[in-house]
Design an enzyme around this catalytic site. Structure first.
Site, PDB file in Angstrom:
ATOM      1  N   HIS A   1      78.662  18.508  18.082  1.00  0.00           N
ATOM      2  CA  HIS A   1      77.338  18.285  17.496  1.00  0.00           C
ATOM      3  C   HIS A   1      76.350  19.325  18.030  1.00  0.00           C
ATOM      4  O   HIS A   1      75.574  19.908  17.261  1.00  0.00           O
ATOM      5  CB  HIS A   1      76.857  16.876  17.820  1.00  0.00           C
TER       6      HIS A   1
ATOM      7  N   GLN B   1      61.007  15.742  13.778  1.00  0.00           N
ATOM      8  CA  GLN B   1      61.595  16.340  14.976  1.00  0.00           C
ATOM      9  C   GLN B   1      61.421  17.858  14.995  1.00  0.00           C
ATOM     10  O   GLN B   1      61.104  18.445  16.037  1.00  0.00           O
ATOM     11  CB  GLN B   1      63.077  15.980  15.059  1.00  0.00           C
TER      12      GLN B   1
ATOM     13  N   ASP C   1      71.368   6.383  16.746  1.00  0.00           N
ATOM     14  CA  ASP C   1      70.108   6.995  17.164  1.00  0.00           C
ATOM     15  C   ASP C   1      69.426   7.556  15.907  1.00  0.00           C
ATOM     16  O   ASP C   1      69.532   8.741  15.606  1.00  0.00           O
ATOM     17  CB  ASP C   1      70.395   8.103  18.182  1.00  0.00           C
TER      18      ASP C   1
ATOM     19  N   LYS D   1      62.331  10.011  17.210  1.00  0.00           N
ATOM     20  CA  LYS D   1      63.433   9.173  17.690  1.00  0.00           C
ATOM     21  C   LYS D   1      62.983   7.771  18.103  1.00  0.00           C
ATOM     22  O   LYS D   1      63.787   6.844  18.109  1.00  0.00           O
ATOM     23  CB  LYS D   1      64.089   9.846  18.903  1.00  0.00           C
TER      24      LYS D   1
ATOM     25  N   GLU E   1      76.812   7.316  17.994  1.00  0.00           N
ATOM     26  CA  GLU E   1      76.917   7.474  19.439  1.00  0.00           C
ATOM     27  C   GLU E   1      77.637   6.294  20.071  1.00  0.00           C
ATOM     28  O   GLU E   1      77.724   5.207  19.491  1.00  0.00           O
ATOM     29  CB  GLU E   1      75.520   7.608  20.082  1.00  0.00           C
TER      30      GLU E   1
ATOM     31  N   GLU F   1      74.420  17.656  10.009  1.00  0.00           N
ATOM     32  CA  GLU F   1      75.623  18.490  10.056  1.00  0.00           C
ATOM     33  C   GLU F   1      76.405  18.439   8.748  1.00  0.00           C
ATOM     34  O   GLU F   1      76.875  19.464   8.253  1.00  0.00           O
ATOM     35  CB  GLU F   1      76.519  18.027  11.204  1.00  0.00           C
TER      36      GLU F   1
ATOM     37  N   ASP G   1      69.009   8.924  26.321  1.00  0.00           N
ATOM     38  CA  ASP G   1      69.911   9.470  25.313  1.00  0.00           C
ATOM     39  C   ASP G   1      70.431  10.816  25.801  1.00  0.00           C
ATOM     40  O   ASP G   1      69.655  11.740  26.050  1.00  0.00           O
ATOM     41  CB  ASP G   1      69.181   9.628  23.980  1.00  0.00           C
TER      42      ASP G   1
ATOM     43  N   GLU H   1      72.698   9.056  13.710  1.00  0.00           N
ATOM     44  CA  GLU H   1      73.518   9.714  14.719  1.00  0.00           C
ATOM     45  C   GLU H   1      74.477   8.684  15.292  1.00  0.00           C
ATOM     46  O   GLU H   1      74.057   7.642  15.806  1.00  0.00           O
ATOM     47  CB  GLU H   1      72.664  10.331  15.831  1.00  0.00           C
TER      48      GLU H   1
ATOM     49  N   THR I   1      75.330  12.442  19.852  1.00  0.00           N
ATOM     50  CA  THR I   1      76.098  12.371  18.620  1.00  0.00           C
ATOM     51  C   THR I   1      77.512  12.905  18.831  1.00  0.00           C
ATOM     52  O   THR I   1      77.697  14.032  19.294  1.00  0.00           O
ATOM     53  CB  THR I   1      75.403  13.179  17.517  1.00  0.00           C
TER      54      THR I   1
ATOM     55  N   ARG J   1      70.268  28.866  15.862  1.00  0.00           N
ATOM     56  CA  ARG J   1      70.627  30.053  16.649  1.00  0.00           C
ATOM     57  C   ARG J   1      72.069  30.443  16.309  1.00  0.00           C
ATOM     58  O   ARG J   1      72.991  30.194  17.107  1.00  0.00           O
ATOM     59  CB  ARG J   1      70.504  29.760  18.150  1.00  0.00           C
TER      60      ARG J   1
ATOM     61  N   THR K   1      66.290   2.376  17.385  1.00  0.00           N
ATOM     62  CA  THR K   1      67.664   2.659  17.790  1.00  0.00           C
ATOM     63  C   THR K   1      68.447   1.369  17.591  1.00  0.00           C
ATOM     64  O   THR K   1      68.051   0.327  18.111  1.00  0.00           O
ATOM     65  CB  THR K   1      67.744   3.088  19.268  1.00  0.00           C
TER      66      THR K   1
ATOM     67  N   ARG L   1      64.320  13.974  10.956  1.00  0.00           N
ATOM     68  CA  ARG L   1      64.580  15.386  11.234  1.00  0.00           C
ATOM     69  C   ARG L   1      63.374  16.284  10.977  1.00  0.00           C
ATOM     70  O   ARG L   1      63.163  17.263  11.700  1.00  0.00           O
ATOM     71  CB  ARG L   1      65.768  15.860  10.395  1.00  0.00           C
TER      72      ARG L   1
END
Length: 434
Positions: free
Chosen positions: A141, A247, A240, A260, A208, A381, A134, A206, A367, A150, A264, A244
């Site tokens: 994204h 994760q 995917d 993850k 993809e 998001e 992946d 996600e 993503t 951040r 999938t 969260r």
């Protein structure tokens, strides 16, 4: 050879079909009712049975050999045969399925032995996946997620130099329509110091692009960027699924693991590079000040012709909507042009250290969100990390996916004066955790 943009098929449902006109002809593996799995080609509302076609002697020479490779219960041998075999079989299929074909009456006499209604068939994974990687090439994204953690420095310094990726779990890749069980795992709820174990509470999707590898490479021998596109067998849609909260607790320092690996989902049809040729375009220019790719990742022809213009769509169908017979609602609309790196760059980078790629390996693009909120391709998001709910037209709200929710991914290639080409659906419904 490509079917001309005006070519019609003697199979009426193919003409004007939103996904599978004569110009597409994607490959897959299916089971007719009461029969074994075999290779086929989507054409209109039907599947052209390659096993029956081979037995009937509809192919000759190299096309017959390629059709035999594609007619089994996986496409690995067909992928391994390479681009020349794929193009040869495509040419033969276009000739057989075009209006006015000399074999039309004989094919019509084969009836349901040759053409199976898609709605009556079960679709399988098109190939046995040896390895799954992946990537993280959707720059919007990466920026959106980075801002959550951040705000002043969303992209890490390496992002614009190296196609970021991680090795995923091939054993839990499932075809569209397979139900997905909500995973259990460790999470660290806000305000506590010790993790707890239980069902994921922040289940996400996600959107993809999936990339199927054709011919591979010898271990220790890199695939050069100029030839990387020739190692791609085709494309699909890929969801995917992401836990969260799991994760967030596990990903440092090595990245995703149980968050993850539980599932999938991919669309079952392999759309070939040849079918997508009319929809290739230049890779979007990098913003001023971004670094030039290192030489092993740069090829001028790839920059001019290596990107794909594919519209991508995410739809949500909730249990209430299903109960009230409402249609699934679109929650995101994006495009593959949001990829910061081309597919060829992904192949070249993956193999540059001598890593061996093999027929049937699968890549996820990462993503593919766009720049605006209506194009954000994950709930992480869309809801700003769960802070702002998505409000559906029936008044329901979602911060993350609930049990019974179904995610549907679709894709469409459009060009003025040319038939649209689609990928079929990639869908999965969430089951409660055990």
């Amino acid at each position: 050879m490509s079917a001309s943009h005006t070519a019609q098929s003697w199979i009426e449902s193919a003409n004007g079909h939103p996904d599978f006109p004569l110009q597409n002809l994607p490959f897959g593996v299916f089971s007719p009712p009461g029969d074994s799995a075999r290779g086929g080609v989507a054409i209109g509302d039907y599947i052209f049975d390659l096993k029956t076609a081979c037995e009937a002697g509809l192919f000759h020479g190299a096309a017959h050999q390629a059709a035999l490779a594609a007619s089994g219960d996986s496409l690995n041998a067909f992928f391994a045969a390479g681009a020349t075999a794929r193009r040869t079989l495509r040419d033969a299929l276009i000739a057989l399925l075009s209006e006015g074909c000399g074999e039309q009456k004989r094919m019509e006499s084969l009836g349901a032995r040759l053409l199976k209604p898609q709605a009556a068939c079960r679709l399988h994974l098109p190939a046995k996946v040896g390895d799954y990687t992946d990537f993280y090439v959707g720059i919007h994204h990466a920026q959106n997620v980075g801002k959550l953690f951040r705000p002043d420095n969303p992209l890490l310094p390496n992002y614009k130099y190296v196609p970021i990726g991680y090795h995923g779990r091939a054993s839990t890749i499932v075809p569209s329509g397979t139900e997905v069980r909500r995973p259990n795992g460790q999470t660290l709820p806000a305000g506590v110091d010790v993790p707890v174990f239980g069902p994921c509470a922040r289940m996400d999707l996600e959107l993809e692009l999936g990339i199927w590898i054709g011919q591979g490479n010898e271990q220790g021998k890199a695939i050069p960027i100029a030839g990387a596109a020739g190692h791609i067998a085709g494309f699909c849609l890929l969801n995917d699924w992401s836990a969260r909260d799991v994760q967030a607790w596990e990903y440092q320092p090595l990245g995703p693991f149980l968050s993850k690996s539980f599932a999938t989902t991919i669309s079952p049809w392999v759309v070939t590079a040849e079918a997508l040729e009319p929809f290739r375009t230049a890779q979007p220019a990098r913003p001023e000040g971004d670094p030039q790719p290192l030489p092993y990742l740069f090829d001028e022809a790839d920059q001019q012709h290596g990107a794909l213009d594919i519209e991508l769509e995410v739809l949500l169908l909730t249990p209430r909507m299903r109960h009230e017979h409402q249609a699934a609602e679109r929650i995101a609309l994006s495009n593959t042009l949001n990829m910061y790196w081309t597919v060829a760059q992904m192949v070249a980078h993956h193999s540059v250290n001598g890593c061996r790629l093999q027929p049937g390996d699968l890549f996820g693009s990462g993503t593919l969100s766009g720049e605006t909120p209506d194009s954000f391709a994950s709930l992480l998001e869309l809801t700003t990390g769960g802070k702002q709910p998505v409000v559906l037209s029936n008044g329901e709200e979602r911060r993350f996916l609930e049990d019974g929710d179904e995610i549907i991914l679709r894709a469409r290639c459009r060009r003025d004066g040319y038939p649209s080409i689609g990928f079929g659906e990639c869908r999965g419904r969430i089951l409660p955790a055990h």
